[in-house]
Design an enzyme around this catalytic site. Structure first.
Site, PDB file in Angstrom:
ATOM      1  N   LEU A 243     -11.492  39.539  14.740  1.00  0.00           N
ATOM      2  CA  LEU A 243     -12.556  40.541  14.751  1.00  0.00           C
ATOM      3  C   LEU A 243     -12.650  41.236  13.404  1.00  0.00           C
ATOM      4  CD1 LEU A 243     -14.590  42.516  16.103  1.00  0.00           C
ATOM      5  CD2 LEU A 243     -12.601  43.834  16.897  1.00  0.00           C
ATOM      6  N   ASP A 244     -11.569  41.924  13.031  1.00  0.00           N
ATOM      7  CA  ASP A 244     -11.458  42.622  11.755  1.00  0.00           C
ATOM      8  C   ASP A 244     -10.030  42.448  11.274  1.00  0.00           C
ATOM      9  OD1 ASP A 244     -11.307  44.375   9.624  1.00  0.00           O
ATOM     10  OD2 ASP A 244     -11.625  46.179  10.807  1.00  0.00           O
ATOM     11  N   PRO A 245      -9.790  41.437  10.437  1.00  0.00           N
ATOM     12  CA  PRO A 245     -10.764  40.608   9.708  1.00  0.00           C
ATOM     13  C   PRO A 245     -11.257  39.406  10.526  1.00  0.00           C
ATOM     14  CG  PRO A 245      -8.555  40.012   9.038  1.00  0.00           C
ATOM     15  CD  PRO A 245      -8.395  41.150  10.009  1.00  0.00           C
TER      16      PRO A 245
END
Length: 384
Positions: A130-132
């Site tokens: 997702l993040d990253p």
């Protein structure tokens, strides 16, 4: 560059924590064989049962030696373990010529092994969550669209912000829900953040001290910078002719979080490593993650470009998902892009050596289209 070892069709998924979700089920559909490795075989079996995957994946007790012995060339290893443990798994992959994938940032310990991995003909895929992960896909897509609209050689200035957070779907007094280990959350808050503001490079030693309001789709959140944003200017392909006004990648929290967490911040300022470790355990006990309280994931990436001739372009992506009885939003948003990345390894689509989820604008468009087709919902808005 060595020829890529052809994928064998076997996937080893290591760890079944809070971020393991429906992406594993998608791999069970795509791979010839899936093995889930956990602390014990019984815990692996229970995790498969909770995911509705009993009989579709093989439970295994994780031990590095036993795991390594089962690897054959072309297998794909998916690490859901904490980032410091990736290097040992990658070393085993290099020895056995197995591919490696994770959702974490590239660490120095992983980077050191990339030349050997490339020589061995294996893929090292990182930053595919997702993040990253999805945040990179959004940013690459926005930059590509802006380049087409404004022109890469045209003098311009820009502002790019990328904020992501896992929060409770129903706000609580703490204004937070732990979607990963409290020790990791506290560790991130203790790490300085580097970013660009008003065209100037800025470092926040205590990131929470520069928290500010941020409106997303009419709702006010609180955001602060996280890690080192500056290297991503080059990674996202922003033209050299464009001057950055603002460039920040950071964390998003519910409005009221800064006040609710004031006692935690006081501990972070005064405590040593031993005390912070104890605090993490206390927070885990005081604010446990349960199946009854659903989470919400918000990822907002925006780019605004102003050409010196007066031409402007702006665009934004928004992902805003709430978990349900079957799966948390965080598990869905981490495991599905990681699963997609692994399926591209299984299809022999990626070169040997280091790969990130979003290397180019065309790949970003392709993977976003595939994620949308699999039910991961997000919206794109463009003004020009």
């Amino acid at each position: 560059m060595s020829d890529v070892v052809r994928a064998s069709g076997t996937v080893h998924w290591i760890g079944a924590g809070l971020s393991t979700g429906s992406g594993l089920a998608l791999l069970c559909d795509a791979a010839d064989r899936v093995r889930l490795w956990h602390r014990t075989e019984d815990r692996a079996a229970r995790a498969l049962d909770q995911l509705g995957l009993t009989g579709r994946a093989e439970p295994r007790a994780f031990d590095l030696a036993a795991f390594s012995a089962e690897l054959v060339p072309g297998d794909v290893v998916v690490s859901m373990l904490p980032a410091p443990e990736h290097a040992a798994l990658l070393a085993a992959c290099v020895r056995r010529r197995a591919h490696f994938a994770c959702s974490s940032y590239v660490s120095d310990a992983v980077l050191e092994q990339v030349p050997a991995a490339e020589k061995a003909g294996i893929v090292v895929l990182t930053e595919a969550g997702l993040d990253p992960g999805i945040d990179h896909l959004f940013a690459h897509s926005l930059v590509a669209r802006a380049r087409e609209a404004i022109g890469a050689d045209t003098a311009a200035s820009y502002s790019l912000t990328s904020y992501c957070g896992g929060v409770p779907a129903v706000p609580n007094d703490f204004r937070y829900r732990f979607s990963w280990a409290p020790a990791g959350v506290l560790g991130a808050l203790r790490s300085p953040a580097r970013y660009l503001e008003d065209g100037t490079e800025t470092v926040a030693e205590r990131p929470w001290e520069v928290t500010r309001p941020h409106v997303v789709d009419g709702e006010t959140f609180e955001v602060y910078p996280n890690r080192d944003s500056v290297p991503f200017i080059e990674q996202y392909g922003l033209p050299a002719a464009w001057r950055p006004r603002t460039f920040v990648r950071g964390t998003l929290r519910l409005e009221g979080w800064l006040q609710a967490w004031e006692p935690v911040f006081e501990e972070l300022k005064a405590g040593d490593d031993t005390r912070i470790a104890a605090l993490a355990r206390e927070l885990a006990a005081t604010y446990p993650t349960t199946e009854a309280d659903h989470d919400r994931v918000v990822l907002a990436v925006s780019l605004d470009v102003r050409g010196d001739t007066g031409r402007t372009w702006s665009g934004s992506y928004l992902l805003d998902l709430v978990g349900d009885e079957e799966e948390s939003a965080m598990a869905r948003c981490v495991s599905r892009p990681l699963s997609l990345a692994v399926r591209h390894i299984l299809g022999d689509d990626l070169p040997s050596g280091l790969n990130r989820a979003a290397e180019t604008a065309p790949r970003s468009r392709e993977w976003l289209s595939e994620l949308a087709g699999e039910g991961l919902e997000f919206t794109l808005r463009v003004d020009q």
